[in-house]
Design a protein around this motif. Structure first.
Motif, short mmCIF file in Angstrom:
data_model
loop_
_atom_site.label_atom_id
_atom_site.label_comp_id
_atom_site.label_asym_id
_atom_site.label_seq_id
_atom_site.Cartn_x
_atom_site.Cartn_y
_atom_site.Cartn_z
N LEU A 244 0.88 -1.27 -0.13
CA LEU A 244 0.07 0.04 -0.16
C LEU A 244 0.81 1.28 0.11
O LEU A 244 1.77 1.55 0.73
N GLY A 245 0.91 2.31 -1.08
CA GLY A 245 1.41 3.45 -0.95
C GLY A 245 2.45 3.42 -1.98
O GLY A 245 3.32 4.24 -2.47
N LEU A 246 2.80 1.99 -2.55
CA LEU A 246 3.75 1.99 -3.66
C LEU A 246 2.93 2.25 -4.96
O LEU A 246 2.36 1.39 -5.52
N GLY A 247 2.91 3.43 -5.43
CA GLY A 247 2.12 3.98 -6.67
C GLY A 247 1.05 4.49 -5.92
O GLY A 247 0.67 4.44 -4.78
N ASP A 248 0.17 5.10 -6.86
CA ASP A 248 -0.98 5.89 -6.49
C ASP A 248 -2.22 4.87 -6.50
O ASP A 248 -2.57 4.42 -7.58
N PRO A 249 -2.70 4.57 -5.22
CA PRO A 249 -3.76 3.52 -5.33
C PRO A 249 -5.15 4.20 -5.96
O PRO A 249 -6.16 3.38 -6.06
N ALA A 250 -5.38 5.42 -6.01
CA ALA A 250 -6.63 6.02 -6.70
C ALA A 250 -6.43 5.60 -8.20
O ALA A 250 -7.30 6.10 -9.11
N GLU A 251 -5.21 5.30 -8.70
CA GLU A 251 -5.19 5.26 -10.47
C GLU A 251 -6.34 4.12 -10.88
O GLU A 251 -6.52 2.99 -10.07
N VAL A 252 -6.65 4.18 -11.92
CA VAL A 252 -7.42 3.33 -12.58
C VAL A 252 -6.77 1.87 -12.55
O VAL A 252 -7.66 0.93 -12.64
N ALA A 253 -5.80 1.80 -12.76
CA ALA A 253 -4.75 0.51 -12.78
C ALA A 253 -5.04 -0.26 -11.48
O ALA A 253 -5.03 -1.47 -11.78
N ASN A 254 -5.46 0.51 -10.42
CA ASN A 254 -5.64 -0.49 -9.17
C ASN A 254 -7.05 -0.67 -9.10
O ASN A 254 -7.87 0.07 -8.66
N LEU A 257 -11.31 -2.97 -4.38
CA LEU A 257 -12.18 -1.95 -3.66
C LEU A 257 -11.71 -0.93 -3.01
O LEU A 257 -12.18 0.09 -3.06
N TYR A 258 -10.72 -0.84 -2.58
CA TYR A 258 -9.70 0.50 -2.13
C TYR A 258 -9.67 1.21 -2.98
O TYR A 258 -9.89 2.48 -2.81
N GLY A 259 -9.25 0.92 -4.27
CA GLY A 259 -9.07 1.75 -5.39
C GLY A 259 -10.21 2.53 -5.75
O GLY A 259 -10.65 3.53 -5.94
N LEU A 260 -11.50 1.58 -5.68
CA LEU A 260 -12.74 1.93 -6.09
C LEU A 260 -13.35 3.30 -5.13
O LEU A 260 -13.85 4.21 -5.56
N VAL A 261 -12.97 2.84 -3.90
CA VAL A 261 -13.53 3.96 -2.72
C VAL A 261 -12.84 5.08 -3.04
O VAL A 261 -13.35 6.30 -3.09
N LEU A 262 -11.39 5.07 -3.42
CA LEU A 262 -10.68 6.35 -3.50
C LEU A 262 -11.26 7.16 -4.70
O LEU A 262 -11.35 8.43 -4.94
N ARG A 263 -11.42 6.36 -5.89
CA ARG A 263 -12.02 6.94 -7.00
C ARG A 263 -13.34 7.74 -6.90
O ARG A 263 -13.75 8.63 -7.75
N LEU A 264 -14.37 7.07 -6.00
CA LEU A 264 -15.51 7.68 -5.93
C LEU A 264 -15.38 8.71 -5.09
O LEU A 264 -16.37 9.49 -4.74
N GLY A 265 -14.10 9.31 -4.54
CA GLY A 265 -14.05 10.57 -3.59
C GLY A 265 -14.28 10.40 -2.13
O GLY A 265 -14.23 11.24 -1.48
N LEU A 266 -14.44 9.10 -1.68
CA LEU A 266 -14.62 9.05 -0.32
C LEU A 266 -13.19 9.14 0.49
O LEU A 266 -12.29 8.55 0.14
N SER A 267 -13.30 9.47 1.61
CA SER A 267 -12.18 9.57 2.68
C SER A 267 -12.66 9.70 4.00
O SER A 267 -13.78 9.65 4.19
#
Length: 718
Positions: A244-254, A257-267
């Motif tokens: 976790l943290g190696l690269g941007d987990p919010a990228e579409v390549a990730n 479910l964690y990447g999905l949550v970040l892309r949805l703008g949740l925090s």
């Protein structure tokens, strides 16, 4: 899991008869292996043609190309390397190889791993497998793997993601020894920690000793890597927990479910609670289903579902780690023969095509498009109703109802007698996928077919000269008359831009709901016409009247063009402006008119159907977007499309309106089940003779499906 005898060691695809050594099967196997070889060579050539700085990106981050190895403790310093310390330790001896030598060796080694995965997966398919067409499973599996996005990314990045998949498959589907099974899966988890979920899977299926060995080997591997690479291990497990943290987990390549949550703008805490709740549900439902299918003898499907759960709940799951999704094609979903292909086709499309080809570029669909691999993995693990082997339709799906061959005035028609007319309504999901992918491919080819400006304008002069000779050069007079009439210009502009897609899609939708017997006939004719039009775009790029500077046409739709620029402005970036001959604006509208006239029950409907091609030809000429001969070309490709369907498959089915109200036939002695009303198999009007013919044909095959005691992989007692 692998404690089941396999008779004869034969290979068979799901839904195909066991492959024998006959000449036909041998020829098919040879041709498929030639296809696999061509795919492998193409992948190798495409990869090695890239400049050194644009290939093996992750491999370069690990191996430090240039002769300067990374010092201890700096493996994760710049975030370029995302593998585990154990993977770096195992691969350390390869650092002495030169960049070119390591790249070639890595590529060939990955090819061998892909072939090994295909062999193991094909041998793990459940039996019995039956069907009309016999296809050797191994080359088919290898070809699908080579075409998949995860494998292509693995080649491009220089990743090890194929190796953990192979180790898990060997442990679950090949070896029978608990220690070897646990060791293989433990080493796989050392490369990809999320695969520790397989220890839970082993425990739940009664293989507790193997589960213990999995955890033990994983712990030993991590400890060994920590002893040799202490600083790097501390950085991986403490500073970047499990990557976790190696690269941007919010990228579409990730695609986790964690990447999905970040892309949805949740925090914040809310995002964490949502993530934990969804991950817990996916784990619970997915593992329960995997255990159930493992106990049913479908070990390959169970392994694939567990892998889908693992990549979904992992903190980061890069695209090259989602090979598990492709393995879910081993499951059989759908009780009808026409539904059996829906899930495999959907998975293959998702795993081989970019998301932008599957879904339109609309803001509303971006959450689905950006997470389509993840959503497919979650759907496979938790939602798709795969059949159990004990269910009747597992080996023998409900048959598809076909129309009897229609009488034709042409001798030798239909040319392909095995292309039988299907009267039942096709699966909606499959149709939408095929229409979307077909249109995306059409758009790509249409753009690629653009010729040079000089060639297109020269062809425009040719068309204009032919029209003057034939006294058809009415475009200039009509165009300027439209410009002088404001309301007519507005109407034709609106008609040109709005009805091109809406009307054909509406006609297809009405046919799908009201006339499924004619839907396939009309849809196939439209597809043939579009393919022929693409050939015309490629062979004869043509400048439309609005792009002929010397003729004085006025572009009423796009406005004044800057003819001093080679591309006429930004419009060229979105469409091939020289795809004018034939005119698909008119061709598709004429297709709509022909279908409505042929199928509409009332005269006023037929007359209304003829208005669309009439208005369309007025719009394309009045707005200066097409020549008159372009419309003639559009009419020719539509006629050729309907003609091809007639020649290849015979006349369209003609059924009686009251056929749906006739009582359903009773099955003949020894025949399988007749599709029930409302099951999705008899949704169109089916004449009595057709249903009786299907029943007789089915009765000729006769019998219940054979008992399935061999070939599947049933978990051994723990």
């Amino acid at each position: 899991m692998a404690d089941v005898k396999r008779e004869g060691g034969g290979l068979a695809t799901a839904g195909a008869a066991p492959v024998d050594g006959g000449g036909g099967a041998g020829t098919a196997r040879l041709l498929l292996w030639l296809v696999v070889t061509a795919l492998g060579v193409r992948q190798l050539v495409a990869l090695l043609r890239l400049p050194p700085g644009e290939r093996f990106l992750d491999l370069e981050a690990w191996a430090a190309f240039g002769g300067v190895p990374r010092p201890s403790g700096e493996l994760y310093a710049d975030g370029g390397y995302s593998g585990t310390p154990f993977a770096a330790l195992v691969l350390t001896p390869l650092k002495r190889a030169g960049e070119q030598g390591l790249g070639l060796g890595w590529t060939f080694g990955t090819l061998l791993l892909v072939v090994a995965v295909g062999v193991v997966a094909a041998r793990a398919l459940p039996r019995p497998a039956q069907g009309r067409t016999v296809l050797p499973a191994v080359p088919v599996a290898v070809a699908l793997l080579l075409l998949s996005l995860p494998v292509r990314n693995t080649f491009f990045l220089g990743q090890t993601s194929v190796l953990p998949v192979l180790l898990v498959l060997l442990g679950c589907c090949v070896t029978r020894d608990a220690r070897a099974r646990g060791a293989l899966i433990g080493v796989a988890a050392a490369f990809q920690p999320a695969l520790l979920l397989f220890a839970v899977f082993l425990w739940c299926t009664g293989h507790r000793r193997a589960a213990g060995w999995t955890a033990g080997v994983f712990g030993a591997a991590a400890a060994l890597a920590w002893a040799v690479l202490p600083e790097d291990s501390a950085a991986y497990w403490l500073r970047h927990p499990a990557g976790l943290g190696l690269g941007d987990p919010a990228e579409v390549a990730n695609q986790s479910l964690y990447g999905l949550v970040l892309r949805l703008g949740l925090s914040g805490p809310v995002a964490l609670l949502v993530l934990l709740a969804v991950a817990a549900v996916v784990c619970h439902v997915g593992l329960r289903r995997a255990v159930r299918y493992a106990e049913d003898g479908q070990t390959l499907l169970a392994v694939a579902l567990t892998g889908c759960v693992a990549v979904a709940v992992a903190p980061v799951s890069w695209q090259h780690q989602l090979l598990w999704v492709l393995l879910t094609v081993a499951g059989r979903a759908g009780r009808g023969a026409s539904d059996r292909y829906v899930w495999p086709v959907a998975v293959v499309l998702v795993m081989t095509l970019p998301a932008r080809m599957l879904l339109p570029n609309m803001e509303l669909l971006s959450p689905v498009r950006d997470n389509i691999l993840l959503l497919t993995a979650v759907a496979a693990a938790c939602c798709v109703p795969f059949l159990r082997r004990a269910e009747r339709e597992f080996a023998r799906p409900r048959p598809t109802v076909h129309a009897p061959p229609g009488a034709s005035r042409l001798r030798g028609v239909p040319l392909l007698p095995f292309w039988r007319r299907v009267l039942t309504r096709p699966n909606l999901l499959l149709e939408l996928l095929l229409i979307r992918v077909g249109y995306s491919a059409y758009s790509q080819v249409r753009m690629a077919a653009a010729g040079s400006r000089a060639t297109a304008e020269a062809h425009g002069e040719q068309i204009h000269a032919i029209e003057r000779f034939l006294l058809l050069d009415i475009e200039h007079r009509v165009n300027h008359a439209v410009v002088r009439t404001g309301w007519l210009e507005g109407f034709l502009n609106f008609y040109y831009t709005s009805f091109h897609f809406v009307v054909p899609l509406t006609v297809l939708g009405v046919l799908y709901v009201r006339r499924p017997d004619a839907y396939r006939w009309a849809r196939t004719a439209l597809g043939f016409a579009t393919l022929l039009a693409l050939l015309g775009f490629w062979l004869y790029p043509l400048a439309p009247p609005r792009l002929m500077p010397a003729l004085g046409f006025i572009d009423t739709v796009h406005g004044v063009q800057d003819f001093s620029r080679p591309d006429y402005g930004s419009l060229t970036a979105f469409t091939n402006q020289y795809a004018a001959m034939p005119s698909l604006h008119f061709g598709w509208s004429l297709w709509c008119g022909v279908v409505v006239v042929a199928l509409a029950p009332k005269l006023w409907m037929r007359l209304l159907g003829l208005l669309h091609p009439l208005f369309t030809v007025c719009a394309i000429v009045g707005t200066a977007n097409h020549w008159v001969l372009d419309a003639v070309g559009g009419a020719m490709v539509v006629a050729a499309g309907f003609g091809l369907v007639h020649v290849l498959a015979g006349p369209r089915p003609r059924v009686r309106t009251g056929a749906m109200r006739e009582p359903a036939p009773q099955p003949a002695p020894g025949a399988g089940p007749v599709p029930e009303a409302g099951s999705g198999q008899e949704t169109g009007p089916v004449p009595e003779a057709v249903r009786d013919g299907a029943t007789r044909a089915k009765g000729a095959g006769g019998g219940e499906p054979e008992a399935e005691g061999e070939g599947g992989r049933v978990p051994s007692p723990g």
